[in-house]
Design a protein around this motif. Structure first.
Motif, PDB file in Angstrom:
ATOM      1  N   ASP A 224       1.226  -1.358   0.460  1.00 49.22           N
ATOM      2  CA  ASP A 224      -0.156   0.020  -0.289  1.00 49.22           C
ATOM      3  C   ASP A 224       0.895   1.352   0.411  1.00 49.22           C
ATOM      4  OD1 ASP A 224      -2.429  -1.363  -0.380  1.00 49.22           O
ATOM      5  OD2 ASP A 224      -2.412  -1.037   1.983  1.00 49.22           O
ATOM      6  N   GLU A 225       1.601   1.416   0.213  1.00 51.53           N
ATOM      7  CA  GLU A 225       2.300   2.344   0.850  1.00 51.53           C
ATOM      8  C   GLU A 225       3.523   3.157  -0.576  1.00 51.53           C
ATOM      9  OE1 GLU A 225       6.783   4.215   3.174  1.00 51.53           O
ATOM     10  OE2 GLU A 225       5.961   1.640   3.353  1.00 51.53           O
ATOM     11  N   THR A 226       3.872   2.252  -1.087  1.00 54.60           N
ATOM     12  CA  THR A 226       4.473   2.206  -2.673  1.00 54.60           C
ATOM     13  C   THR A 226       2.706   3.200  -3.568  1.00 54.60           C
ATOM     14  OG1 THR A 226       5.909   0.505  -2.250  1.00 54.60           O
ATOM     15  CG2 THR A 226       5.365   0.939  -4.625  1.00 54.60           C
ATOM     16  N   ARG A 227       1.966   2.414  -3.415  1.00 54.79           N
ATOM     17  CA  ARG A 227       1.094   2.795  -4.639  1.00 54.79           C
ATOM     18  C   ARG A 227       0.494   4.285  -3.841  1.00 54.79           C
ATOM     19  NH1 ARG A 227      -1.253  -2.756  -4.023  1.00 54.79           N
ATOM     20  NH2 ARG A 227      -3.025  -2.105  -2.760  1.00 54.79           N
ATOM     21  N   GLN A 228       0.868   4.230  -2.569  1.00 55.28           N
ATOM     22  CA  GLN A 228       0.140   6.064  -1.968  1.00 55.28           C
ATOM     23  C   GLN A 228       0.721   7.203  -2.353  1.00 55.28           C
ATOM     24  OE1 GLN A 228      -0.903   5.087   2.419  1.00 55.28           O
ATOM     25  NE2 GLN A 228      -2.408   3.660   1.737  1.00 55.28           N
ATOM     26  N   LYS A 229       2.919   6.543  -2.562  1.00 62.10           N
ATOM     27  CA  LYS A 229       3.332   7.463  -3.232  1.00 62.10           C
ATOM     28  C   LYS A 229       3.332   7.846  -4.119  1.00 62.10           C
ATOM     29  CE  LYS A 229       8.297   9.184  -2.434  1.00 62.10           C
ATOM     30  NZ  LYS A 229       9.053   7.591  -1.971  1.00 62.10           N
ATOM     31  N   LEU A 230       2.757   6.741  -4.864  1.00 61.04           N
ATOM     32  CA  LEU A 230       2.711   7.387  -6.628  1.00 61.04           C
ATOM     33  C   LEU A 230       1.662   7.798  -6.646  1.00 61.04           C
ATOM     34  CD1 LEU A 230       4.450   6.723  -9.096  1.00 61.04           C
ATOM     35  CD2 LEU A 230       2.722   4.758  -9.496  1.00 61.04           C
ATOM     36  N   PHE A 231       0.669   7.949  -5.967  1.00 61.30           N
ATOM     37  CA  PHE A 231      -0.516   8.418  -5.999  1.00 61.30           C
ATOM     38  C   PHE A 231      -0.768   9.677  -6.604  1.00 61.30           C
ATOM     39  CE2 PHE A 231      -4.389  10.080  -4.333  1.00 61.30           C
ATOM     40  CZ  PHE A 231      -5.492   9.629  -5.212  1.00 61.30           C
ATOM     41  N   ILE A 232       0.358  10.076  -4.769  1.00 65.62           N
ATOM     42  CA  ILE A 232       0.631  11.550  -4.513  1.00 65.62           C
ATOM     43  C   ILE A 232       1.924  12.554  -5.960  1.00 65.62           C
ATOM     44  CG2 ILE A 232       1.459  13.073  -3.089  1.00 65.62           C
ATOM     45  CD1 ILE A 232      -0.748  12.302  -2.354  1.00 65.62           C
ATOM     46  N   THR A 233       2.490  11.538  -6.189  1.00 62.55           N
ATOM     47  CA  THR A 233       3.054  12.012  -7.388  1.00 62.55           C
ATOM     48  C   THR A 233       3.208  11.837  -8.185  1.00 62.55           C
ATOM     49  OG1 THR A 233       5.082  10.703  -6.142  1.00 62.55           O
ATOM     50  CG2 THR A 233       5.139  11.432  -8.332  1.00 62.55           C
ATOM     51  N   THR A 234       1.732  10.613  -9.014  1.00 60.68           N
ATOM     52  CA  THR A 234       1.770  10.844  -9.995  1.00 60.68           C
ATOM     53  C   THR A 234       0.131  12.432 -10.354  1.00 60.68           C
ATOM     54  OG1 THR A 234       0.922   8.946 -10.082  1.00 60.68           O
ATOM     55  CG2 THR A 234      -0.227   9.867 -11.701  1.00 60.68           C
ATOM     56  N   LEU A 235      -0.649  12.506  -8.865  1.00 58.80           N
ATOM     57  CA  LEU A 235      -1.723  13.864  -9.154  1.00 58.80           C
ATOM     58  C   LEU A 235      -0.273  14.784  -9.448  1.00 58.80           C
ATOM     59  CD1 LEU A 235      -4.620  12.761  -6.192  1.00 58.80           C
ATOM     60  CD2 LEU A 235      -4.211  12.884  -8.328  1.00 58.80           C
ATOM     61  N   PHE A 236       1.053  15.061  -8.705  1.00 61.74           N
ATOM     62  CA  PHE A 236       1.086  16.840  -8.308  1.00 61.74           C
ATOM     63  C   PHE A 236       2.164  16.455 -10.036  1.00 61.74           C
ATOM     64  CE2 PHE A 236       5.541  17.965  -8.239  1.00 61.74           C
ATOM     65  CZ  PHE A 236       5.356  19.143  -7.776  1.00 61.74           C
ATOM     66  N   LEU A 237       2.498  15.258 -10.506  1.00 58.83           N
ATOM     67  CA  LEU A 237       3.063  15.455 -11.861  1.00 58.83           C
ATOM     68  C   LEU A 237       1.528  16.344 -12.876  1.00 58.83           C
ATOM     69  CD1 LEU A 237       5.264  12.576 -11.785  1.00 58.83           C
ATOM     70  CD2 LEU A 237       5.895  15.131 -11.903  1.00 58.83           C
ATOM     71  N   TYR A 238       0.681  15.184 -12.677  1.00 56.55           N
ATOM     72  CA  TYR A 238      -0.536  15.312 -13.471  1.00 56.55           C
ATOM     73  C   TYR A 238      -1.040  17.156 -13.330  1.00 56.55           C
ATOM     74  CZ  TYR A 238      -5.700  15.621 -14.849  1.00 56.55           C
ATOM     75  OH  TYR A 238      -6.925  15.328 -15.357  1.00 56.55           O
ATOM     76  N   SER A 239      -1.423  17.497 -12.429  1.00 57.21           N
ATOM     77  CA  SER A 239      -1.839  18.786 -11.868  1.00 57.21           C
ATOM     78  C   SER A 239      -0.472  20.047 -12.414  1.00 57.21           C
ATOM     79  CB  SER A 239      -2.210  19.202 -10.474  1.00 57.21           C
ATOM     80  OG  SER A 239      -2.375  20.435  -9.982  1.00 57.21           O
ATOM     81  N   SER A 240       0.949  19.177 -12.309  1.00 57.63           N
ATOM     82  CA  SER A 240       2.130  20.862 -12.431  1.00 57.63           C
ATOM     83  C   SER A 240       1.330  20.799 -14.565  1.00 57.63           C
ATOM     84  CB  SER A 240       3.402  20.314 -12.650  1.00 57.63           C
ATOM     85  OG  SER A 240       3.242  19.869 -10.638  1.00 57.63           O
ATOM     86  N   LEU A 241       1.517  19.849 -15.121  1.00 60.92           N
ATOM     87  CA  LEU A 241       1.101  19.530 -16.645  1.00 60.92           C
ATOM     88  C   LEU A 241      -0.374  20.677 -16.535  1.00 60.92           C
ATOM     89  CD1 LEU A 241       2.211  18.731 -19.388  1.00 60.92           C
ATOM     90  CD2 LEU A 241       0.340  16.064 -18.635  1.00 60.92           C
ATOM     91  N   ILE A 242      -1.119  20.051 -16.181  1.00 62.25           N
ATOM     92  CA  ILE A 242      -2.171  20.888 -17.393  1.00 62.25           C
ATOM     93  C   ILE A 242      -2.569  21.948 -16.458  1.00 62.25           C
ATOM     94  CG2 ILE A 242      -3.806  18.518 -17.218  1.00 62.25           C
ATOM     95  CD1 ILE A 242      -4.971  19.307 -14.382  1.00 62.25           C
TER      96      ILE A 242
END
Length: 828
Positions: A224-242
């Motif tokens: 779970d910890e790996t997925r949760q960290k990637l979840f936050i990372t993905t949203l951070f990158l997605y938000s920065s991009l859009i």
């Protein structure tokens, strides 16, 4: 080597517009757009609060530099300048760009240097950068199904997309030298060699298979910890991009961060004649003690403590105290590359203006505030004006929208809806501000207003924000809900119960024998004392309107009715009028020292600064009762205030049970069904209440959405299983529809402007700009009402009606708002 003249021969554009001559012309070279968006993402990551996020800077640049790779097809370039398509979808660029982004991330080694699953994150982020996030599990395909050259084993929608992708790949190959040359110029920004695009064109199926295998491994085998960290990372990158993509395309001017002195609130308190900073006794003395203790503690707490509480009685100055604590914490956290924003979130739009006004007055002390107000402070909710001032100039509406909605400001005053639907969100328009939440100091004012069934989910999400985004949370409340365990938080005030124990402003007086509305009215009429001011709070609009009607008909109240000292408030009244009535109440009570009767729904419970002698409140959740008690004898007058709790029923059940559900209703009846409760006991009472209801809440919705978070299930077209999109802070009102009320001349002008500038405008770009300019003023005359009460009203659009002024008497009462009875039942 490519001859220079050949390179110059082809020009690829990312955006185009129509010239004055009516011809489509390129407005942005694709290479420049990719470079600028890439650099924007790189800078966002480099200025993030933590090393893990800063390590994403090269991956972030790569995502920006590849996000529009698919625009290199001749199909897109023709679409850009011709505007027409052949119906094949070959001009679409999302899937092709996403696969190339993943390929580039893997080839440059981002999976080991930036974060695990960097290629998968790049794919998912780029795939959805023009829309809302979907479910990762539905964005991949079994690798074995990709081997068939005709994709016959793949379902029909995917088969169409893959066949289109195959054609696009062949099209890219025809102009490969030119495209490779452009990427040769893009890669040095992160110290990378040129990307072998030709290999990608040959191996794209293998790339897709690798992505699908990574997704399966992530969702089924990782902790779970790996997925949760990637979840936050993905949203951070997605938000920065859009956000970067939209701003670069629109040419939005970049903002410069601003410093705010940590002692700014201290100065404000010293220079404000209304604040006695030397008082030792009474309410002013208590406010001073709370303020000094909290700001002293914020300077000494460990920076490892990310969840803070400021629990103090109503009326003790929590707005000033929490903001001062946030500014002092911000100074402690500031580095050469990082400066946290402050996000002040409140439960209702109706109370935002008051807090925003206080914060604005504080910031006015800064010499350049009037020139750069938007850079310092924005207010963001669905009714706020779209204004953003920077460099002594009000930015255009479209630009202001982007800056406000992405929270490009040092202090953001907003709603729980805006905040929570971003951190528990899937929509593009909400998530474009997510990256600006990173490292922020979030003040949550009266957090108990979050529905209790979401407490476990909210707790989990805030843990992710503090752990992986470096956020700090300050819970500012009079009721300290048990969202977090005591051991998980750090109190900014020691011995909180002491501040409650020393107060004796009000008594809570329960009278819980079930009564009808008629019975309650006669009791109130017999108790009424014209030398006192009253607030009566009902659980439904219907009962509040009926009670108000009885007041108007009873001769005992003729005098106060004639003097316009009986005032009604509810969401059945247009927002513009509600604001004016709150101003009127404060003028009558504070300036003219007159005694009023306020009849209201729960609208007045949190944050509205009114002060009456006596409150009557229909039974409801204990935290709601305590909140409305904060509107009684707020300034600690000579006589102790009275808060009477009554139990209104329809003959079968209490209205509170229909509104709040059986758990809150039964728990409240049990806890206060007895003798009166002094204010000194409120802290213990509310703790008992939250402890009781927490043990009885249905945790299913929180657990289901938390599972969706751990499986990157943002939105599914079919509603099984649950996805993040099932989160609803405000429950949908089924059977309700929005109605514009032409209540007066101002409303008529807004309606005319809206019809002319929005409905009647043919040019889509002008129509959008006109809508943005008119939206907030227009919505100040819009309310949501039961659809079955709207027969005979005209349509402005499919889900928006309007009530003409000549129909007002039939559907809308000027004193109590939209009528809650069928129009056909009127007798003329």
């Amino acid at each position: 080597m490519i001859p220079p003249r050949l390179i110059e021969k082809l020009q690829y554009y990312s955006h185009a517009s129509e010239s004055s001559a009516g011809k489509r012309v390129g407005t942005k070279l694709l290479r420049l757009h990719l470079a600028e968006v890439g650099l924007s993402l790189k800078n966002i990551a480099a200025q993030a609060p933590s090393g893990d996020l800063q390590n994403l800077s090269s991956l972030a640049y790569l995502i920006g530099a590849t996000h529009d790779f698919g625009k290199y097809t001749t199909f897109f370039q023709q679409y850009l300048f011709n505007g027409a398509t052949d119906g094949t979808g070959r001009h679409h660029h999302g899937l092709l760009s996403a696969l190339f982004a993943a390929y580039a991330a893997e080839k440059i080694g981002m999976d080991s240097t930036a974060c695990s699953y960097a290629s998968l994150a790049a794919y998912f982020v780029v795939l959805h950068h023009h829309g809302d996030l979907r479910a990762l599990e539905s964005d991949t395909i079994l690798p074995s199904l990709l081997r068939d050259p005709d994709f016959m084993s793949v379902d029909a929608p995917w088969r169409t997309r893959l066949k289109t992708l195959d054609v696009q790949i062949k099209d890219i190959a025809q102009n490969l030298p030119y495209i490779e040359q452009e990427y040769h110029e893009l890669m040095p920004a992160i110290g990378a060699d040129a990307i072998d695009i030709s290999l990608f064109l040959q191996k794209w199926r293998d790339v897709f298979a690798g992505i699908s295998q990574s997704a399966y491994r992530l969702l089924n085998r990782e902790q779970d910890e790996t997925r949760q960290k990637l979840f936050i990372t993905t949203l951070f990158l997605y938000s920065s991009l859009i956000d970067s993509d939209k701003k670069d395309a629109a040419g939005v001017v970049k903002t410069k961060r601003k410093s705010i002195p940590a002692d700014l609130v201290d100065r404000y308190r010293e220079e404000n004649d209304k604040i006695d900073i030397h008082a030792k006794e009474g309410m002013n003395g208590l406010r001073n003690e709370i303020y000094l203790n909290a700001v002293t503690n914020i300077s000494n707490i460990s920076l490892d403590d990310h969840v803070l509480t400021l629990t103090a009685p109503t009326g003790t100055g929590k707005t000033l105290t929490s903001l001062s604590c946030a500014l002092k914490l911000r100074q402690r956290l500031q580095t050469d590359s990082f400066l946290p924003r402050i996000i002040y979130a409140l439960p209702y739009t109706s109370i935002i203006d008051q807090n925003y006004g206080v914060i604005r007055d504080i910031l006015k002390q800064l010499p350049d505030f009037h020139k750069d107000e938007g850079v310092y402070l924005v207010k963001h909710h669905h009714l706020s004006d779209l204004q953003y001032r920077m460099d002594d100039e009000d930015r255009p509406i479209s630009e202001s929208l982007m800056l406000v909605e992405s929270w490009e400001s040092e202090i953001v005053v907003t709603t729980f809806v805006q905040l929570l639907h971003t951190i528990i969100g899937f929509k593009n328009r909400f998530l474009k501000k997510y990256h600006n939440i990173a490292g922020s100091i979030i003040i949550l004012d009266e957090v108990q207003n979050i529905p209790i069934e979401y407490w476990p989910l909210v707790r989990n999400m805030f843990h992710l924000l503090t752990r992986y985004l470096g956020c700090y949370i300050i819970f500012s409340t009079a009721t300290k809900p048990l969202i977090f365990e005591e051991k998980e938080t750090t109190a900014l005030l020691e011995d909180t119960p002491r501040y409650f124990a020393g107060l004796n402003r009000v008594n809570l007086i329960p009278d819980l024998e079930p009564v009808s509305l008629d019975e309650f009215f006669y009791r109130f009429a017999s108790w009424y004392d014209s030398s006192k001011s009253y607030l009566l709070v009902f659980n439904t609009i219907k009962t509040s309107v009926e009670f108000f009607g009885k007041l108007k008909k009873d001769k005992k109240f003729n005098a106060v009715i004639k003097k316009k000292e009986v005032i009604y408030l509810s969401t059945g009244i247009v927002p513009a009028e509600r604001v004016e009535r709150i101003k009127t109440i404060n003028r009558l009570l504070k300036e003219e020292k007159r005694k009023v009767i306020i009849v209201s729904t729960q609208l007045v419970e949190a944050g509205i600064d009114i002060d009456v002698d006596i409150v009557f409140r229909d039974i409801g959740p204990i935290d709601s009762i305590i909140q409305v008690a904060g509107r009684c004898n707020r300034g600690m007058g000579r006589d102790r205030g009275q808060v009477h709790v009554f139990h209104l029923t329809d003959g079968e059940d209490g209205y509170a049970k229909y509104v709040y559900g059986p758990t809150h209703y039964a728990t409240a009846l049990k806890l206060i069904n007895g003798n009166s409760v002094e204010e000194s006991r409120f802290f213990d009472l509310i703790h008992c209440y939250f402890d009781a209801v927490r043990g009885n809440i249905n945790r299913d919705i929180s657990e289901d959405i938390w599972k969706a978070v751990n499986h990157f299930r943002f939105h599914l077209r079919l509603n099984l299983p649950k996805s993040i999109s099932d989160f609803r802070l405000i429950r949908d009102k089924h059977g309700y529809i929005d109605v514009f009320i032409e209540v007066d001349g101002k409303a008529r002008k807004e309606l005319q402007d809206f019809k002319r500038g929005v409905i009647g405008e043919k040019d889509p770009l002008k129509r959008q700009e006109n809508y943005l300019a008119a939206r907030n003023k227009f919505k100040k005359y819009v309310i949501s009402v039961p659809e079955h009460l709207t027969h005979g009203l005209s349509h402005l659009s499919e889900r928006l009606l309007y009530l003409k002024n000549e129909q007002i008497d039939v559907y809308y009462a000027l004193d109590t708002g939209f009528r809650r009875i069928e129009p056909g039942s009127f007798i003329f």
